[in-house]
Design a protein around this motif. Sequence first.
Motif, PDB file in Angstrom:
ATOM      1  N   GLN A  37      42.732 184.817 -35.771  1.00 17.75           N
ATOM      2  CA  GLN A  37      41.370 184.695 -36.290  1.00 17.75           C
ATOM      3  C   GLN A  37      41.230 185.372 -37.647  1.00 17.75           C
ATOM      4  N   LYS A  38      41.906 186.501 -37.820  1.00 17.45           N
ATOM      5  CA  LYS A  38      41.778 187.271 -39.063  1.00 17.45           C
ATOM      6  C   LYS A  38      42.576 186.672 -40.208  1.00 17.45           C
ATOM      7  N   TRP A  39      43.761 186.108 -39.894  1.00 13.65           N
ATOM      8  CA  TRP A  39      44.636 185.572 -40.950  1.00 13.65           C
ATOM      9  C   TRP A  39      45.061 184.140 -40.599  1.00 13.65           C
ATOM     10  N   PRO A  40      44.155 183.187 -40.602  1.00 12.75           N
ATOM     11  CA  PRO A  40      44.527 181.816 -40.233  1.00 12.75           C
ATOM     12  C   PRO A  40      45.615 181.271 -41.153  1.00 12.75           C
ATOM     13  N   GLY A  41      46.622 180.654 -40.531  1.00  9.74           N
ATOM     14  CA  GLY A  41      47.713 180.070 -41.292  1.00  9.74           C
ATOM     15  C   GLY A  41      48.788 181.054 -41.707  1.00  9.74           C
ATOM     16  N   GLN A  42      48.601 182.352 -41.430  1.00  2.76           N
ATOM     17  CA  GLN A  42      49.570 183.372 -41.831  1.00  2.76           C
ATOM     18  C   GLN A  42      50.245 184.050 -40.644  1.00  2.76           C
ATOM     19  N   VAL A  43      49.979 183.525 -39.446  1.00  4.05           N
ATOM     20  CA  VAL A  43      50.459 184.176 -38.226  1.00  4.05           C
ATOM     21  C   VAL A  43      51.282 183.203 -37.399  1.00  4.05           C
ATOM     22  N   GLN A  44      52.358 183.677 -36.825  1.00  2.00           N
ATOM     23  CA  GLN A  44      53.127 182.910 -35.859  1.00  2.00           C
ATOM     24  C   GLN A  44      53.440 183.790 -34.661  1.00  2.00           C
ATOM     25  N   ALA A  45      53.966 183.207 -33.617  1.00  2.00           N
ATOM     26  CA  ALA A  45      54.236 183.949 -32.387  1.00  2.00           C
ATOM     27  C   ALA A  45      55.698 183.792 -32.001  1.00  2.00           C
ATOM     28  N   ILE A  46      56.227 184.838 -31.351  1.00  2.00           N
ATOM     29  CA  ILE A  46      57.585 184.808 -30.808  1.00  2.00           C
ATOM     30  C   ILE A  46      57.490 185.139 -29.325  1.00  2.00           C
ATOM     31  N   HIS A  47      57.994 184.239 -28.500  1.00  4.55           N
ATOM     32  CA  HIS A  47      58.024 184.479 -27.060  1.00  4.55           C
ATOM     33  C   HIS A  47      59.476 184.591 -26.607  1.00  4.55           C
ATOM     34  N   VAL A  48      59.780 185.660 -25.871  1.00  7.39           N
ATOM     35  CA  VAL A  48      61.128 185.870 -25.356  1.00  7.39           C
ATOM     36  C   VAL A  48      61.138 185.541 -23.874  1.00  7.39           C
ATOM     37  N   GLY A  86      74.395 200.960 -14.112  1.00  2.00           N
ATOM     38  CA  GLY A  86      73.928 202.238 -14.618  1.00  2.00           C
ATOM     39  C   GLY A  86      72.862 202.143 -15.683  1.00  2.00           C
ATOM     40  N   GLU A  87      72.535 200.944 -16.137  1.00  2.00           N
ATOM     41  CA  GLU A  87      71.519 200.751 -17.171  1.00  2.00           C
ATOM     42  C   GLU A  87      70.191 200.400 -16.526  1.00  2.00           C
ATOM     43  N   SER A  88      69.103 200.894 -17.077  1.00  2.00           N
ATOM     44  CA  SER A  88      67.771 200.579 -16.579  1.00  2.00           C
ATOM     45  C   SER A  88      67.456 199.105 -16.835  1.00  2.00           C
ATOM     46  N   PRO A  89      66.948 198.374 -15.821  1.00  2.00           N
ATOM     47  CA  PRO A  89      66.549 196.987 -16.053  1.00  2.00           C
ATOM     48  C   PRO A  89      65.507 196.852 -17.151  1.00  2.00           C
ATOM     49  N   GLU A  90      64.569 197.814 -17.202  1.00  2.00           N
ATOM     50  CA  GLU A  90      63.534 197.781 -18.233  1.00  2.00           C
ATOM     51  C   GLU A  90      64.132 197.974 -19.620  1.00  2.00           C
ATOM     52  N   ASP A  91      65.098 198.906 -19.742  1.00  2.00           N
ATOM     53  CA  ASP A  91      65.740 199.143 -21.034  1.00  2.00           C
ATOM     54  C   ASP A  91      66.532 197.913 -21.485  1.00  2.00           C
ATOM     55  N   ALA A  92      67.230 197.285 -20.549  1.00  2.10           N
ATOM     56  CA  ALA A  92      68.015 196.097 -20.888  1.00  2.10           C
ATOM     57  C   ALA A  92      67.106 194.978 -21.390  1.00  2.10           C
ATOM     58  N   ALA A  93      65.987 194.770 -20.702  1.00  4.07           N
ATOM     59  CA  ALA A  93      65.051 193.719 -21.115  1.00  4.07           C
ATOM     60  C   ALA A  93      64.445 194.041 -22.474  1.00  4.07           C
ATOM     61  N   ARG A  94      64.115 195.309 -22.690  1.00  5.53           N
ATOM     62  CA  ARG A  94      63.517 195.703 -23.974  1.00  5.53           C
ATOM     63  C   ARG A  94      64.502 195.503 -25.121  1.00  5.53           C
ATOM     64  N   GLN A  95      65.762 195.907 -24.923  1.00  6.43           N
ATOM     65  CA  GLN A  95      66.757 195.740 -25.979  1.00  6.43           C
ATOM     66  C   GLN A  95      66.981 194.263 -26.295  1.00  6.43           C
ATOM     67  N   ALA A  96      67.030 193.428 -25.260  1.00  9.39           N
ATOM     68  CA  ALA A  96      67.208 191.991 -25.477  1.00  9.39           C
ATOM     69  C   ALA A  96      66.015 191.409 -26.230  1.00  9.39           C
ATOM     70  N   ARG A  97      64.832 191.898 -25.905  1.00 10.64           N
ATOM     71  CA  ARG A  97      63.616 191.401 -26.547  1.00 10.64           C
ATOM     72  C   ARG A  97      63.592 191.767 -28.035  1.00 10.64           C
ATOM     73  N   TYR A  98      63.897 193.011 -28.352  1.00 10.94           N
ATOM     74  CA  TYR A  98      63.883 193.424 -29.755  1.00 10.94           C
ATOM     75  C   TYR A  98      64.949 192.694 -30.562  1.00 10.94           C
ATOM     76  N   LYS A  99      66.104 192.489 -29.947  1.00 12.55           N
ATOM     77  CA  LYS A  99      67.166 191.748 -30.645  1.00 12.55           C
ATOM     78  C   LYS A  99      66.714 190.325 -30.933  1.00 12.55           C
ATOM     79  N   GLN A 106      64.982 187.298 -39.032  1.00 15.01           N
ATOM     80  CA  GLN A 106      66.030 187.221 -40.037  1.00 15.01           C
ATOM     81  C   GLN A 106      66.527 185.793 -40.263  1.00 15.01           C
ATOM     82  N   SER A 107      66.233 184.896 -39.331  1.00 10.35           N
ATOM     83  CA  SER A 107      66.656 183.500 -39.504  1.00 10.35           C
ATOM     84  C   SER A 107      65.542 182.624 -40.061  1.00 10.35           C
TER      85      SER A 107
END
Length: 320
Positions: A37-48, A86-99, A106-107
Amino acid sequence: MTQSFDAAIAAFSPALPLAVGLSGGADSTALLLACAQKWPGQVQAIHVHHGLQAAADDFERHCQALCERLQVPLTVRRVDARHAPGESPEDAARQARYKAFEDVAQSSQALDAIHSIALAQHADDQVETLLLALSRGAGVAGLAAMPAYWERGGIRWHRPLLRVAGAQVRDWLRAQEQNWVEDPTNTDERFTRNRIRAQLLPALEAAFPSFRDTFARSAGHAAQASALLLELAQQDLLQVGSPPKLAPLRALSRARQANLLRHWLRMAHATTPTTAQLQELLDQLAACSTRGHRIHIKVGRGFVVRSGAQLDWYNPKVLV
């Protein structure tokens, strides 16, 4: 001080074009709607799409329908967010999401390049993060919780809702007559964060009504202290060298040795020692007064060893 949702959006001023991380839940749906609403045409979304639960396809469909209605471009990335032993499921999901967010940014094409990414964590999320850090016995870096702004990979990252209570976000969405999806795992109290949300936050609200403000203030103090420790570690490392030379390292106080070694291991080797590992290493440094004194200590994913007049670190799995 906490803010209203409208005040937080009014104060938000990112470099455009902007991408919003969209899960389909209330918080990210509200953030995308307000930004579009604030920046029409300047916003996009990323869904993981994490692929970790049956409802994941429904989340994607909701995001697609929302973005079509808002006329906002949507990029969907499917990731393997399964956690390692040994890795937290939440941490694994978060790292995958940020990547995934970074990969999309970058693409992007030069004409449509993403300059900023906005994430929808709010004040309640910040409190939960701080309480989780306290439960682990974290140092000041952990107690700093989540930053409102940082830069990484040429992208400016923002959390514009960190001073907005979660209930205010949902109230704003209801006023907009906008629906959202509920992640069924958010009510599963097997996850520590969900137990904090369901059991501790109501108790804190009753006992300390201003807890969001005071906790945020404490996190801010910890963030400042963490920044100062980083500056000191960088200065000490310039004097001691990388890998650290034993003689100048031993000349520092024990606290500065610990600070420098944490920094060196994290920056040079992407590993973090436990408190017990670091204390053992400091004890060995204190005892290392002869040329023949041997150091070989498990630290993080590998070993810190003495190599002549300096320390070194190696991961035996990488050397095979």
